[in-house]
Write a protein that holds these residues in place. Structure first.
Motif, short mmCIF file in Angstrom:
data_model
loop_
_atom_site.label_atom_id
_atom_site.label_comp_id
_atom_site.label_asym_id
_atom_site.label_seq_id
_atom_site.Cartn_x
_atom_site.Cartn_y
_atom_site.Cartn_z
N LYS A 21 0.85 -1.19 0.00
CA LYS A 21 0.00 0.00 0.00
C LYS A 21 0.88 1.23 0.00
N LEU A 22 0.53 2.19 -0.84
CA LEU A 22 1.22 3.47 -0.91
C LEU A 22 0.26 4.55 -0.44
N VAL A 23 0.60 5.18 0.68
CA VAL A 23 -0.28 6.16 1.33
C VAL A 23 0.39 7.53 1.28
N VAL A 24 -0.36 8.56 0.95
CA VAL A 24 0.17 9.93 0.88
C VAL A 24 -0.66 10.83 1.78
N ILE A 25 0.03 11.66 2.55
CA ILE A 25 -0.63 12.59 3.48
C ILE A 25 -0.29 14.02 3.09
N ASP A 26 -1.30 14.85 2.96
CA ASP A 26 -1.09 16.27 2.67
C ASP A 26 -2.36 17.03 3.03
N MET A 27 -2.21 18.35 3.20
CA MET A 27 -3.35 19.20 3.57
C MET A 27 -4.07 19.78 2.36
N VAL A 28 -3.53 19.57 1.16
CA VAL A 28 -4.09 20.19 -0.05
C VAL A 28 -4.72 19.11 -0.92
N ASP A 29 -6.03 19.17 -1.09
CA ASP A 29 -6.74 18.13 -1.81
C ASP A 29 -6.29 17.98 -3.26
N GLU A 30 -5.97 19.10 -3.91
CA GLU A 30 -5.54 19.03 -5.31
C GLU A 30 -4.25 18.22 -5.44
N ARG A 31 -3.37 18.35 -4.47
CA ARG A 31 -2.12 17.59 -4.50
C ARG A 31 -2.38 16.11 -4.21
N ASP A 85 -2.36 4.56 -3.33
CA ASP A 85 -3.55 3.74 -3.08
C ASP A 85 -4.52 4.45 -2.13
N VAL A 86 -3.97 5.17 -1.17
CA VAL A 86 -4.77 5.84 -0.15
C VAL A 86 -4.21 7.24 0.05
N VAL A 87 -5.08 8.24 0.13
CA VAL A 87 -4.64 9.61 0.43
C VAL A 87 -5.36 10.09 1.68
N ILE A 88 -4.66 10.88 2.46
CA ILE A 88 -5.18 11.34 3.75
C ILE A 88 -4.98 12.84 3.88
N ASN A 89 -6.05 13.55 4.15
CA ASN A 89 -5.98 14.97 4.49
C ASN A 89 -6.21 15.08 6.00
N PRO A 90 -5.15 15.31 6.79
CA PRO A 90 -5.29 15.28 8.24
C PRO A 90 -6.17 16.38 8.81
N SER A 91 -6.56 17.35 7.98
CA SER A 91 -7.47 18.38 8.47
C SER A 91 -8.87 17.81 8.69
N ARG A 92 -9.16 16.67 8.07
CA ARG A 92 -10.48 16.06 8.24
C ARG A 92 -10.43 14.54 8.44
N ASP A 93 -9.30 13.92 8.08
CA ASP A 93 -9.17 12.47 8.20
C ASP A 93 -8.33 12.10 9.42
N ASN A 94 -8.64 10.98 10.02
CA ASN A 94 -7.88 10.47 11.16
C ASN A 94 -6.79 9.54 10.62
N ALA A 95 -5.58 10.10 10.46
CA ALA A 95 -4.49 9.34 9.84
C ALA A 95 -4.15 8.09 10.63
N LYS A 96 -4.11 8.20 11.95
CA LYS A 96 -3.77 7.06 12.80
C LYS A 96 -4.78 5.92 12.60
N GLU A 97 -6.03 6.27 12.57
CA GLU A 97 -7.08 5.27 12.41
C GLU A 97 -6.97 4.59 11.05
N ILE A 98 -6.71 5.37 10.01
CA ILE A 98 -6.62 4.82 8.66
C ILE A 98 -5.41 3.90 8.54
N ILE A 99 -4.26 4.34 9.02
CA ILE A 99 -3.05 3.52 8.92
C ILE A 99 -3.19 2.25 9.74
N ASN A 100 -3.75 2.35 10.93
CA ASN A 100 -3.98 1.15 11.74
C ASN A 100 -4.92 0.17 11.04
N GLY A 101 -5.90 0.72 10.34
CA GLY A 101 -6.83 -0.14 9.60
C GLY A 101 -6.18 -0.88 8.45
N LEU A 102 -5.12 -0.32 7.91
CA LEU A 102 -4.40 -0.96 6.80
C LEU A 102 -3.37 -1.96 7.29
N THR A 103 -3.05 -1.93 8.58
CA THR A 103 -1.89 -2.69 9.08
C THR A 103 -2.21 -3.55 10.30
#
Length: 362
Positions: free
Chosen positions: A209-219, A229-247
């Motif tokens: 899985k390739l996960v990318v985290i950034d605050m800018v949706d366009e990026r 495979d997965v993108v995370i915007n920490p301003s609204r997404d729970n990065a810890k929860e998502i990564i734990n769910g993948l692993t």
């Protein structure tokens, strides 16, 4: 376009923090085993923006890194304009060739250079930061010293791709430092120019899985286009929860930090699993602190730095030539030297990704 037969040229000159000026200065002259290249384009790096704003790492201490006045710019490519005695044989080039020089100018004398680890050269002259040693690419022409490392660029590689070779080489080195395996969950924090280049390189490694985290949706949308495979915007997404769910709750195997802000570091220490590989690439504008007990006592992490793009320029050029990586979507704006101030302001914002300066050569 005809060669410039005058003895002067237009250049952006860095005098001090926030004191950059467009000036008419002497056109460089190639000495023995040196080149002068006509600049095709020069990108504005995040480190250029931090230098412009006065970040302590560039200007602080008794021996500041920047030796002003200096022409900035290390993300350049160009065309051989003139050669000094012996330079054609020394570099294996001729007038008119499309070339790039690696961003560091090795001294060839220190223990690191002599052992092949030239990117950690003790003298450490980088184009665009030290006057008279290695002036940069935000000019119509620049001199390539005899110890520089020069590479040919095929004519089939576009201007925009050519201007992105330096960041792509750094990205290849960084991803390689992560030792990415097929069953790894890899997180890349930051989807600026370097992060998006790393996404493309990492996708070629086909992690689980390739996960990318950034605050800018366009990026983040661009990251998905490049293979995330997965993108995370920490301003609204729970990065810890998502990564734990993948692993299965363990955390990611590899975390690459390329945000350049402190939260990118502490976030990574939280998201990574025990015995994981943490790769730090960013240039920070200020000191960053973290709980080091996480690194040792709690997780026994393998923390690796990544600096420059050693031995990776030929790989980057080849990947661009084969169409396996691209600048499309990353290079968002270009300006002439006359508009350098606007270009710097835009580059130091989330309204752009990569901004190029494209000199008009006489």
């Amino acid at each position: 376009m005809e060669q410039n037969t005058t003895n002067t040229m237009q250049a952006v000159v860095c005098h001090a923090p926030k004191d950059y000026r467009l000036e008419q200065i002497s056109k460089p002259v190639a000495r023995a085993n040196e080149l002068v290249i006509r600049i095709g384009a020069c990108g504005i790096c995040a480190s250029d923006c931090k230098c412009h704003s006065g970040a302590a790492m560039f200007w602080g201490g008794e021996s500041p890194w920047v030796k002003a006045p200096v022409v900035p710019g290390h993300e350049f490519f160009g065309y051989v304009d003139s050669v000094g005695e012996g330079a054609e044989e020394h570099f294996g080039v001729k007038v008119g060739d499309k070339v790039i020089a690696e961003q560091i100018v090795p001294c060839e004398k220190c223990k690191f250079c002599k052992s092949g680890k030239y990117w950690m050269c003790e003298v450490h002259n980088i184009f665009g930061f030290q006057k008279d040693v290695a002036e940069g690419g935000m000019a119509q022409y620049m001199r390539i010293p005899k110890t520089a490392i020069v590479h040919h660029i095929p004519e089939s590689v576009s201007l925009e791709d050519s201007a992105l070779i330096e960041p792509m080489a750094c990205s290849i080195h960084t991803v390689n430092r992560g030792d990415v395996q097929l069953d790894d969950v890899l997180v890349i924090a930051g989807a600026g120019t370097l992060g998006l280049c790393m996404v493309q390189v990492a996708a070629l490694k086909t992690p689980k899985k390739l996960v990318v985290i950034d605050m800018v949706d366009e990026r983040l949308e661009l990251a998905k286009k490049f293979g995330a495979d997965v993108v995370i915007n920490p301003s609204r997404d729970n990065a810890k929860e998502i990564i734990n769910g993948l692993t299965d709750g363990y955390g990611c195997d590899v975390y690459i930090e390329t945000t350049g802000v402190p939260i990118g570091v502490t976030q990574g220490l939280d998201l990574i699993r025990k015995l994981g590989r943490f790769v730090e690439f960013s240039v920070f504008g200020a000191e960053t602190s973290a709980d080091w007990s996480i690194i040792g006592d709690r997780k026994e992490l393998d923390v690796r730095g990544a600096h420059l793009g050693p031995y990776c320029y030929p790989i980057a050029i080849d990947l661009f030539e084969r169409g396996l990586v691209t600048s499309e979507g990353i290079v968002t704006h270009d300006f002439g030297l006359d508009d350098y101030a606007e270009a710097f302001a835009l580059a130091d914002s989330t309204k752009s990704i990569k901004v190029l300066l494209k000199p008009v050569n006489g």
